[in-house]
Design a protein around this motif. Structure first.
Motif, PDB file in Angstrom:
ATOM      1  N   VAL A 213     -18.757 -64.458  60.223  1.00 14.09           N
ATOM      2  CA  VAL A 213     -17.630 -63.726  60.812  1.00 14.09           C
ATOM      3  C   VAL A 213     -16.814 -63.157  59.668  1.00 14.09           C
ATOM      4  N   PHE A 214     -16.686 -61.841  59.615  1.00 18.49           N
ATOM      5  CA  PHE A 214     -15.900 -61.178  58.588  1.00 18.49           C
ATOM      6  C   PHE A 214     -14.610 -60.677  59.215  1.00 18.49           C
ATOM      7  N   ALA A 215     -13.511 -60.915  58.516  1.00 19.34           N
ATOM      8  CA  ALA A 215     -12.204 -60.393  58.930  1.00 19.34           C
ATOM      9  C   ALA A 215     -11.855 -59.220  58.037  1.00 19.34           C
ATOM     10  N   TRP A 216     -11.573 -58.072  58.641  1.00 21.93           N
ATOM     11  CA  TRP A 216     -11.281 -56.837  57.910  1.00 21.93           C
ATOM     12  C   TRP A 216      -9.822 -56.482  58.126  1.00 21.93           C
ATOM     13  N   SER A 217      -9.119 -56.172  57.014  1.00 20.20           N
ATOM     14  CA  SER A 217      -7.719 -55.756  57.106  1.00 20.20           C
ATOM     15  C   SER A 217      -7.449 -54.673  56.069  1.00 20.20           C
ATOM     16  N   ALA A 218      -6.217 -54.194  55.998  1.00 25.87           N
ATOM     17  CA  ALA A 218      -5.897 -53.077  55.114  1.00 25.87           C
ATOM     18  C   ALA A 218      -6.001 -53.492  53.648  1.00 25.87           C
ATOM     19  N   LYS A 219      -6.607 -52.618  52.813  1.00 27.95           N
ATOM     20  CA  LYS A 219      -6.701 -52.867  51.372  1.00 27.95           C
ATOM     21  C   LYS A 219      -5.348 -52.631  50.722  1.00 27.95           C
ATOM     22  N   LYS A 220      -5.155 -53.287  49.620  1.00 32.15           N
ATOM     23  CA  LYS A 220      -3.966 -53.042  48.806  1.00 32.15           C
ATOM     24  C   LYS A 220      -4.370 -52.180  47.624  1.00 32.15           C
ATOM     25  N   GLY A 221      -3.734 -51.021  47.477  1.00 36.50           N
ATOM     26  CA  GLY A 221      -4.083 -50.121  46.372  1.00 36.50           C
ATOM     27  C   GLY A 221      -5.026 -49.025  46.832  1.00 36.50           C
ATOM     28  N   ALA A 222      -5.162 -47.994  45.991  1.00 38.04           N
ATOM     29  CA  ALA A 222      -5.956 -46.818  46.328  1.00 38.04           C
ATOM     30  C   ALA A 222      -7.347 -46.933  45.735  1.00 38.04           C
ATOM     31  N   SER A 223      -8.226 -46.127  46.259  1.00 39.29           N
ATOM     32  CA  SER A 223      -9.600 -46.097  45.771  1.00 39.29           C
ATOM     33  C   SER A 223     -10.051 -44.660  45.674  1.00 39.29           C
ATOM     34  N   GLU A 225     -12.851 -43.533  46.376  1.00 40.23           N
ATOM     35  CA  GLU A 225     -13.767 -43.174  47.451  1.00 40.23           C
ATOM     36  C   GLU A 225     -13.026 -42.718  48.703  1.00 40.23           C
ATOM     37  N   ASP A 226     -11.738 -43.052  48.800  1.00 41.35           N
ATOM     38  CA  ASP A 226     -10.993 -42.689  49.994  1.00 41.35           C
ATOM     39  C   ASP A 226     -10.669 -41.199  49.997  1.00 41.35           C
ATOM     40  N   SER A 227     -10.433 -40.669  51.177  1.00 37.72           N
ATOM     41  CA  SER A 227     -10.213 -39.222  51.308  1.00 37.72           C
ATOM     42  C   SER A 227      -8.820 -38.846  50.805  1.00 37.72           C
ATOM     43  N   ASP A 228      -8.638 -37.561  50.533  1.00 38.61           N
ATOM     44  CA  ASP A 228      -7.358 -37.072  50.053  1.00 38.61           C
ATOM     45  C   ASP A 228      -6.266 -37.217  51.100  1.00 38.61           C
ATOM     46  N   VAL A 229      -6.620 -36.990  52.360  1.00 38.52           N
ATOM     47  CA  VAL A 229      -5.616 -37.100  53.419  1.00 38.52           C
ATOM     48  C   VAL A 229      -5.065 -38.515  53.475  1.00 38.52           C
ATOM     49  N   GLU A 230      -5.962 -39.519  53.373  1.00 34.87           N
ATOM     50  CA  GLU A 230      -5.507 -40.904  53.392  1.00 34.87           C
ATOM     51  C   GLU A 230      -4.599 -41.199  52.217  1.00 34.87           C
ATOM     52  N   MET A 231      -4.949 -40.679  51.036  1.00 37.54           N
ATOM     53  CA  MET A 231      -4.131 -40.905  49.832  1.00 37.54           C
ATOM     54  C   MET A 231      -2.737 -40.314  50.044  1.00 37.54           C
ATOM     55  N   ASP A 232      -2.683 -39.080  50.554  1.00 36.31           N
ATOM     56  CA  ASP A 232      -1.396 -38.415  50.749  1.00 36.31           C
ATOM     57  C   ASP A 232      -0.538 -39.162  51.751  1.00 36.31           C
ATOM     58  N   ILE A 233      -1.153 -39.537  52.876  1.00 38.41           N
ATOM     59  CA  ILE A 233      -0.369 -40.133  53.956  1.00 38.41           C
ATOM     60  C   ILE A 233       0.090 -41.536  53.600  1.00 38.41           C
ATOM     61  N   LEU A 234      -0.804 -42.318  53.006  1.00 38.35           N
ATOM     62  CA  LEU A 234      -0.494 -43.717  52.776  1.00 38.35           C
ATOM     63  C   LEU A 234       0.309 -43.936  51.498  1.00 38.35           C
ATOM     64  N   ASP A 235       0.056 -43.136  50.464  1.00 37.72           N
ATOM     65  CA  ASP A 235       0.737 -43.360  49.202  1.00 37.72           C
ATOM     66  C   ASP A 235       2.062 -42.609  49.095  1.00 37.72           C
ATOM     67  N   ALA A 236       2.163 -41.451  49.748  1.00 37.19           N
ATOM     68  CA  ALA A 236       3.405 -40.670  49.649  1.00 37.19           C
ATOM     69  C   ALA A 236       3.799 -40.147  51.011  1.00 37.19           C
ATOM     70  N   TYR A 254      -6.238 -44.322  59.663  1.00 38.50           N
ATOM     71  CA  TYR A 254      -6.014 -43.982  58.263  1.00 38.50           C
ATOM     72  C   TYR A 254      -5.846 -45.211  57.371  1.00 38.50           C
ATOM     73  N   THR A 255      -6.133 -46.379  57.924  1.00 39.28           N
ATOM     74  CA  THR A 255      -6.097 -47.592  57.105  1.00 39.28           C
ATOM     75  C   THR A 255      -7.358 -47.683  56.259  1.00 39.28           C
ATOM     76  N   ARG A 256      -7.191 -48.114  54.982  1.00 37.21           N
ATOM     77  CA  ARG A 256      -8.356 -48.383  54.144  1.00 37.21           C
ATOM     78  C   ARG A 256      -8.749 -49.841  54.373  1.00 37.21           C
ATOM     79  N   TRP A 257      -9.867 -50.028  55.111  1.00 37.87           N
ATOM     80  CA  TRP A 257     -10.264 -51.362  55.537  1.00 37.87           C
ATOM     81  C   TRP A 257     -11.078 -52.054  54.450  1.00 37.87           C
ATOM     82  N   GLY A 258     -10.851 -53.353  54.322  1.00 39.56           N
ATOM     83  CA  GLY A 258     -11.626 -54.166  53.388  1.00 39.56           C
ATOM     84  C   GLY A 258     -11.727 -55.588  53.898  1.00 39.56           C
TER      85      GLY A 258
END
Length: 890
Positions: A213-223, A225-236, A254-258
């Motif tokens: 059983v894997f539990a997936w939640s939001a990553k901390k920090g940018a990557s 591999e993530d899209s530009d839209v996600e970077m813009d929305i989540l970081d700024a 738009y959550t970066r799941w990990g």
């Protein structure tokens, strides 16, 4: 009346395959039984089978959140959209491929289905309006590289997560979003079976077959591999107001799941088969291949409960909306279990026969049905609720015949293990076992009307054995037949025993007379079944050439013959070389019974049909088709040429070696075994009827078929049978007459109009003091209709004393008239007896419960009084008590 029988219920089979589903209120469980769906009411302890049928065995079902629409999809991907409350089919659609899972969105507007490695989302058709093209495809989603196994919606219905055999899960949005790409959840080492959203949608859980059983939640920090839209929305998010609003509305997308946690069940030697999740309580319920299920509390993965409930793998699991009840289905054993995990008790525990049901018998009052199966078990089913309440496992081989004694609460069974057993229906125990001097296999059974003598016919020594029920001793052995004895029946008057054999003869024995000589009555072919008419003056025998032969008992001669070869002729099997019209294998009856009044004969055989004949005219009245399931052999009249290959019909080809899993490729059956392991892929069950019986009330009959125990009853809901109508006979005039106090006239008018709600209103408004007078003045022509209504009223309403006063008044006033018409009113009178017996048992049970409650309350009051007395004494000082003249020793 004779042809007005309608399908009512399917007992004997509680689960076959597919997924089980709870209703939105959590009070009922829906279970696929072959190509039908059964509904088990857990609160009222009743079951019913919806009247529609799919083309083949059902693979997946889903119920809309409002409980109005049910979709059932068979093995070929053909679906039926059904109005659940009415049980009527609204629309048909073919998804043209195997569907592993179907799911309604929480708002009920969309239906998601798995379609190979793709997912189709359809708009839910309306159940209120008839449309020409009701199914409208919303979108098609792709991305998986192998078969999709499940779909899980978020509570907002904006997203859904899918799992696949390619060991990944994917997150999709219902509608396109700017810059969004479907998220992939990879890392499992086996097939991902299910994925679930948490209540706050901040965590996603994925369950794989190897117990991870894997539990997936939001990553901390940018990557990168993530899209530009996600970077813009989540970081700024402050740079754009529209971007901030979009992020708030679609946080899940738009959550970066990990992976935040990895958990393992650590169940050695087993694999996960099914799982479900209850978001409100964060409970994860998992079923394993060893018959064990477990509960874990997420996200801490704290084990709450683990229990073994079956010897075979758990095929499906469901949880009620409140999270209190868990439903499990085990396909191999045909089990359906509902477990309340907090109190650790069963709410429902049902299991059908492991293999075919061979024989059935109605109890004398028509309330219970006994069945015997190939698995050697004898089960008792309640005809009203449809539940099995007793199972007798004493027999060690196939049960060939079961028979209730006409007097007393005793059930007799005969088996191929060489024993005849008698069961007490009060204590539910085997109190007598009858055996022969030399081991034989018993294929038929008959019980004397008095219940003192039981007879059984053998399959290998061709003899008939007679035992005394009181002493258990062998009384006599009747010889004369030269082939297996396939049918035995005592005359209802008790003076004669009839036996049918494969030696093409029927013999009538005067078992209680001095002479044992009997002359055989020669038949046209081998006999297969036998039945006495209720008055004991006639015997009906079915033969291998498809005839029903009627024999006069007094003269010992054949009076008439019904040719039934064309009527019983069934469909064509997959491996048949001949067409259904030319194949004689299924053109005979193997079970026959008379109706309660003796006017008709009901017969069934190795065919998809059960036929009812009129005895006097010798003509067929109606043919009942027991199943339209194309998964069974013998339901199609002609084979489909499109399914013919160079190696023969495609359904007869063993495809076990093409399965992807090693466990499914292994063939563990012994060569040559045609019965036993139902997991054998190349085996196809056959549509047939092994036994048919009429209820003593004459208002229902049952058939032991491949699908289970089919019960047909007289359909009175759609019949409108008024008489002596006039222009002034309207509901308004009846109510007006009732308000004026003319109760007798109002009752007669309501009986003439023959509308149950109106009759009930007039009936319940009659003062109890006037019942005796109105009963005496009621014309005789209305006796039958009023007695039928009282019969219905006593079973469905709580007015016990009121109904008893009416029964007493009617029997006192019209007893002689009822006795003269006892043949015509037999069914109604038996129904009254059944209702009164139900009342008696309910009142007795309630009285016992009240007695226990009162005793408990009294004991608690006495205990409280003693405690209060001791507290008062302890509340005073020793000087105060001494002043009162009370001395206390310390």
């Amino acid at each position: 009346m004779k042809s007005n029988f309608q399908f009512q219920n399917l007992c004997g089979t509680v689960y076959r395959q597919g997924n089980v589903v709870f209703t939105p209120d959590g009070n009922s469980v829906l279970s696929p039984v072959g190509n039908r769906v059964s509904v088990f009411d857990l609160v009222n302890n009743k079951s019913r089978t919806l009247p529609f049928e799919n083309r083949k065995n059902i693979a997946s079902i889903a119920l809309s959140p409002d409980g109005n629409v049910l979709i059932s999809i068979d093995e070929d991907g053909r679906a039926l959209l059904v109005h659940f409350r009415k049980g009527t089919v609204l629309h048909h659609i073919s998804f043209k491929g195997k569907v592993n899972h179907v799911s309604f969105s929480p708002d009920g507007k969309y239906i998601a289905i798995t379609h190979g490695h793709k997912i189709h989302v359809w708009k839910t058709p309306s159940h209120l309006v008839r449309e020409f093209a009701p199914f409208e495809l919303h979108r098609e989603y792709s991305g998986h590289h192998d078969e999709v196994t499940s779909v899980c919606w978020s509570k907002t219905s904006r997203y859904f997560v899918t799992t696949s055999r390619d060991m990944t899960a994917r997150l999709y949005t219902l509608n396109p979003l700017e810059g969004f790409k479907p998220k992939q959840f990879a890392g499992h080492r086996d097939v991902v079976l299910n994925a679930f959203f948490s209540e706050d949608e901040k965590t996603i859980y994925t369950v794989s077959r190897d117990g991870a059983v894997f539990a997936w939640s939001a990553k901390k920090g940018a990557s990168a591999e993530d899209s530009d839209v996600e970077m813009d929305i989540l970081d700024a998010p402050s740079t754009s107001a529209s971007g901030a609003n979009l992020a708030l509305e679609h946080t899940v997308a738009y959550t970066r799941w990990g992976i935040s946690n990895r958990h393992f069940f650590n169940q050695p030697g087993t694999k996960v088969v099914c799982a479900t999740f209850h978001p409100k309580t964060s409970l994860l319920i998992v079923g394993f291949s060893t018959g064990v299920f477990g509960l874990w509390e997420m996200p801490s993965f704290t084990p709450v409960h683990t229990l073994s409930i079956s010897n075979e793998k758990i095929s499906s699991v469901a949880v009620s909306a409140s999270g209190e009840w868990l439903a499990f289905g085990a396909a191999k054993l045909g089990q359906l279990l509902v477990w309340e995990w907090q109190s650790e008790s069963y709410v429902l525990k049902q299991q059908g026969h492991y293999y075919d049901m061979n024989t059935i018998s109605f109890s004398p009052d028509g309330q219970n049905i006994a069945t015997g199966g190939e698995d050697g078990k004898v089960k008792l089913w309640n005809a009203t609720s449809g539940f099995c309440f007793v199972t007798f496992p004493e027999h060690t081989a196939s049960v060939s015949t079961v028979e209730f004694a006409k007097q007393g609460q005793v059930l007799f069974t005969a088996s191929l293990d060489g024993t005849v057993r008698a069961y007490d229906m009060v204590r539910y125990r085997n109190f007598r076992t009858f055996t022969s001097p030399t081991p034989v296999q018993f294929s038929s059974l008959a019980v004397d009307p008095s219940g003192d003598v039981v007879c059984a016919g053998s399959q290998d020594s061709f003899e008939i054995y007679m035992w005394s029920v009181q002493t258990g001793k062998l009384l006599d052995i009747l010889t004369g037949h030269t082939a297996p004895v396939c049918g035995l029946a005592f005359s209802p008057t008790g003076d004669q025993l009839a036996s049918a054999s494969w030696d093409r003869s029927i013999r009538l024995w005067s078992v209680f007379g001095r002479s044992r000589t009997t002359e055989p009555i020669t038949l046209s072919s081998e006999a297969t079944a036998l039945a006495f008419r209720p008055d004991g003056k006639e015997v009906c025998a079915s033969t291998l050439d498809g005839q029903l032969t009627f024999i006069d008992v007094a003269e010992g001669e054949i009076k008439s013959v019904i040719e039934g070869r064309r009527d019983i002729s069934g469909g064509r099997k997959v491996d048949d070389r001949l067409t259904a019209a030319n194949n004689a294998a299924s053109k005979y009856f193997n079970s026959v019974t008379y109706t309660a009044d003796g006017g008709c004969v009901l017969a069934g055989g190795s065919s998809k049909y059960v036929v009812i004949y009129d005895r006097q005219e010798g003509v067929m009245i109606k043919k009942f088709q027991i199943s339209e399931n194309l998964s069974l052999d013998g339901t199609l009249e002609m084979l489909d040429s499109r399914k013919m290959t160079a190696a023969g019909p495609i359904d007869s080809i063993d495809e076990t070696g093409d399965n992807s899993d090693l466990e499914e490729r292994l063939d563990k059956t012994l060569p040559g075994a045609t019965k036993g392991d139902l997991s054998k892929r190349r085996y196809r069950r056959e549509a047939k009827t092994n036994s048919v019986k009429f209820s003593s009330t004459g208002r229902s009959w049952a058939a032991a078929s491949t699908e289970g125990l089919l019960i047909y009853t007289v359909d009175e809901t759609t019949s409108f049978d008024p008489f002596d109508l006039s222009l002034d006979l309207t509901p308004e005039n009846i109510i007006k007459t009732l308000e004026q106090g003319d109760h007798l006239i109002a009752l007669i008018m309501a009986l003439r109009l023959s509308e149950k709600p109106l009759i009930q209103r007039v009936y319940e408004n009659i003062p109890p003091s006037s019942i005796r007078l109105i009963s005496r003045q009621l014309p005789k022509v209305y006796i039958e209709n009023l007695m039928k209504f009282i019969n219905h009223h006593i079973e469905n309403t709580p007015h016990i004393e009121f109904d008893l006063l009416w029964i007493a008044g009617m029997l006192t006033s019209h007893g002689r008239s009822i006795k003269e018409r006892k043949g015509e009113l037999a069914g109604t009178l038996r129904g009254l007896v059944r209702g009164l017996m139900n009342l008696e048992s309910n009142v007795a049970k309630l009285s016992d419960q009240n007695t226990f409650s009162i005793d408990y309350i009294i004991s608690q009051m006495e205990r409280n009084e003693k405690m209060n007395t001791s507290k008062k004494i302890n509340g005073h000082s020793r000087d105060d008590l001494a002043d009162l003249g009370i001395e206390i020793d310390v």
